[in-house]
Write an enzyme that holds these catalytic residues in place. Sequence first.
Site, PDB file in Angstrom:
ATOM      1  N   GLU A   1       0.833  -1.198   0.000  1.00 58.64           N
ATOM      2  CA  GLU A   1       0.000   0.000   0.000  1.00 58.64           C
ATOM      3  C   GLU A   1       0.874   1.256   0.000  1.00 58.64           C
ATOM      4  O   GLU A   1       1.331   1.681  -1.035  1.00 58.64           O
ATOM      5  CB  GLU A   1      -1.005  -0.064   1.145  1.00 58.64           C
TER       6      GLU A   1
HETATM    7  C1  HEC Z   1      -3.531   0.645  -1.818  1.00 62.58           C
HETATM    8  C2  HEC Z   1      -4.917   0.825  -1.437  1.00 62.58           C
HETATM    9  C3  HEC Z   1      -5.247   1.387  -0.084  1.00 62.58           C
HETATM   10  C4  HEC Z   1      -4.727   2.521   0.520  1.00 62.58           C
HETATM   11  C5  HEC Z   1      -3.635   3.428   0.010  1.00 62.58           C
HETATM   12  C6  HEC Z   1      -5.448   2.666   1.754  1.00 62.58           C
HETATM   13  N1  HEC Z   1      -6.379   1.673   1.897  1.00 62.58           N
HETATM   14 FE1  HEC Z   1      -7.720   1.472   3.395  1.00 62.58          FE
HETATM   15  N2  HEC Z   1      -8.190  -0.356   2.733  1.00 62.58           N
HETATM   16  C7  HEC Z   1      -7.712  -0.949   1.587  1.00 62.58           C
HETATM   17  C8  HEC Z   1      -8.054  -2.364   1.569  1.00 62.58           C
HETATM   18  C9  HEC Z   1      -7.711  -3.352   0.481  1.00 62.58           C
HETATM   19  C10 HEC Z   1      -8.754  -2.614   2.772  1.00 62.58           C
HETATM   20  C11 HEC Z   1      -9.275  -3.961   3.270  1.00 62.58           C
HETATM   21  C12 HEC Z   1      -8.099  -4.751   3.805  1.00 62.58           C
HETATM   22  C13 HEC Z   1      -8.430  -5.971   4.623  1.00 62.58           C
HETATM   23  O1  HEC Z   1      -9.582  -6.192   4.972  1.00 62.58           O
HETATM   24  O2  HEC Z   1      -7.478  -6.720   4.922  1.00 62.58           O
HETATM   25  C14 HEC Z   1      -8.836  -1.333   3.472  1.00 62.58           C
HETATM   26  C15 HEC Z   1      -9.506  -1.131   4.681  1.00 62.58           C
HETATM   27  C16 HEC Z   1      -9.607   0.077   5.310  1.00 62.58           C
HETATM   28  C17 HEC Z   1     -10.426   0.326   6.480  1.00 62.58           C
HETATM   29  C18 HEC Z   1     -11.324  -0.685   7.185  1.00 62.58           C
HETATM   30  C19 HEC Z   1     -12.761  -0.467   6.822  1.00 62.58           C
HETATM   31  C20 HEC Z   1     -13.671  -1.497   7.424  1.00 62.58           C
HETATM   32  O3  HEC Z   1     -14.891  -1.287   7.397  1.00 62.58           O
HETATM   33  O4  HEC Z   1     -13.213  -2.544   7.903  1.00 62.58           O
HETATM   34  C21 HEC Z   1     -10.222   1.638   6.834  1.00 62.58           C
HETATM   35  C22 HEC Z   1     -10.875   2.379   7.991  1.00 62.58           C
HETATM   36  C23 HEC Z   1      -9.263   2.193   5.900  1.00 62.58           C
HETATM   37  N3  HEC Z   1      -8.932   1.230   4.971  1.00 62.58           N
HETATM   38  C24 HEC Z   1      -8.735   3.468   5.977  1.00 62.58           C
HETATM   39  C25 HEC Z   1      -7.604   3.865   5.259  1.00 62.58           C
HETATM   40  C26 HEC Z   1      -6.781   5.021   5.590  1.00 62.58           C
HETATM   41  C27 HEC Z   1      -7.026   5.980   6.732  1.00 62.58           C
HETATM   42  C28 HEC Z   1      -5.775   5.068   4.663  1.00 62.58           C
HETATM   43  C29 HEC Z   1      -4.623   6.026   4.575  1.00 62.58           C
HETATM   44  C30 HEC Z   1      -3.729   6.057   5.722  1.00 62.58           C
HETATM   45  C31 HEC Z   1      -5.986   3.936   3.761  1.00 62.58           C
HETATM   46  N4  HEC Z   1      -7.080   3.227   4.173  1.00 62.58           N
HETATM   47  C32 HEC Z   1      -5.199   3.670   2.667  1.00 62.58           C
HETATM   48  C33 HEC Z   1      -6.996  -0.304   0.598  1.00 62.58           C
HETATM   49  C34 HEC Z   1      -6.265   0.854   0.805  1.00 62.58           C
END
Ligand code: HEC
Length: 350
Positions: A149
């Site tokens: 990421e």
């Molecule tokens: C490269 C893509 C990517 C980036 C950049 C990214 N995310 Fe995500 N995010 C995801 C993915 C894929 C998941 C699910 C992962 C899992 O369940 O293992 C996720 C899950 C989440 C969740 C959980 C939501 C839930 O309902 O369970 C949150 C909150 C979140 N991200 C916030 C953020 C924040 C804040 C940032 C920046 C610091 C960020 N993400 C950066 C791809 C990304």
Amino acid sequence: MRALNAFIDRINSKASVFFFLLALSFLLYGCKKDVAVPEKPYTLDIPEGFPAPNIPDDNQLTEARVRLGKKLFYDPILSSDYTISCVSCHPQEFAFSDITALSEGVNGKLGLRNTPTLTNVAYGTSFFHDGGAPTLSLQAVAPITDSLEMNLPLDQAIERVKNDPEYNQLFREAYDEEGVFPITRALEAFQFTLISGNSPFDKFYFQGGEDALTDSEKRGWILFKSNGLKCRECHSGFNFSSGGFESNGLYEAYGNDPGRSRITSNPSDEGKFKVPTLRNIELTGPYMHDGSMATLEQVIEHYASGGSSHPNKSELITGFEMSEQEKQDLLNFLKSLTDWEFVNNPDFRE
Ligand code: HEC
Ligand code: HEC
């Protein structure tokens, strides 16, 4: 996510996970003093029929905190090569989810799961598809540090904002603690504001707007909660999620992503994933933890067929017969959960 998951895999015991998270929270929060809440509290606009979310005492919302969190959310400064920000994978126009099955992180690397919506994460009781993170603040560690990421070690993330005069000032205003840079707390504060509850369904159900839904959408809502379909058993409550972990019969074998059992090590949790909210579902495809279903029509077909057999498949997933008109009604109901005011809200823009 992989970093955290890999770590959890390695230590593989709930007690160690707890101590790891405890250690992590000290690292992130600094020494916890009694933090004086600066002026100008941020007032959440709680939709009709919704409870107030639980905001932790040490991160009560203020305008300065939310503003700082939003800036960080949109800023590629938190990725190793300054190309990826949170919004790269969580864009507002798709209700803060991604339209590809797997999202690209730094150097075009693909993640392992589908990016979920951030709609109403303020009400979440656990985060990730397997519930592996207990709070939004801890959740944010994973995307920043994950090599697939943003790939930036936390100490470097802190170093970067510390050396940036604007952030330095913003952190001081927001957290009133000299030399402390609670990046993940600020991100949490912004994400608490992403509340969506003004869809046509809400206008009908919570706001008394008899005409807010079409006849077809109303029929779809009745189907959704019927004993035949049982959707509402799992997609329950105002947020259309029980918050629990279930297997909805996606696969006979879950391969290298067994879901909840990665966290609990309990074989009876294999193939179980967090029940996701269905709010803004029209915009958040592709669907399921791996993005394996492109359309809502496919999702409906999946449930109608009863899915694949697996020892942990929920007893609620039994399949059902539906006419073409009924399928259309269910689909129209699901689309009535789209809250355009949320998706277009200028407060959430950069
Ligand atoms: C490269 C893509 C990517 C980036 C950049 C990214 N995310 Fe995500 N995010 C995801 C993915 C894929 C998941 C699910 C992962 C899992 O369940 O293992 C996720 C899950 C989440 C969740 C959980 C939501 C839930 O309902 O369970 C949150 C909150 C979140 N991200 C916030 C953020 C924040 C804040 C940032 C920046 C610091 C960020 N993400 C950066 C791809 C990304
Ligand atoms: C036994 C509990 C259960 C029942 C009953 C159930 N679901 Fe689900 N639903 C889930 C789980 C768990 C997931 C996530 C699966 C995954 O991530 O692989 C899900 C995912 C979905 C998704 C995709 C969400 C997303 O963001 O990817 C949709 C749409 C959906 N369900 C609609 C329905 C409809 C419509 C019904 C009734 C016909 C229904 N569900 C019945 C548990 C359930």
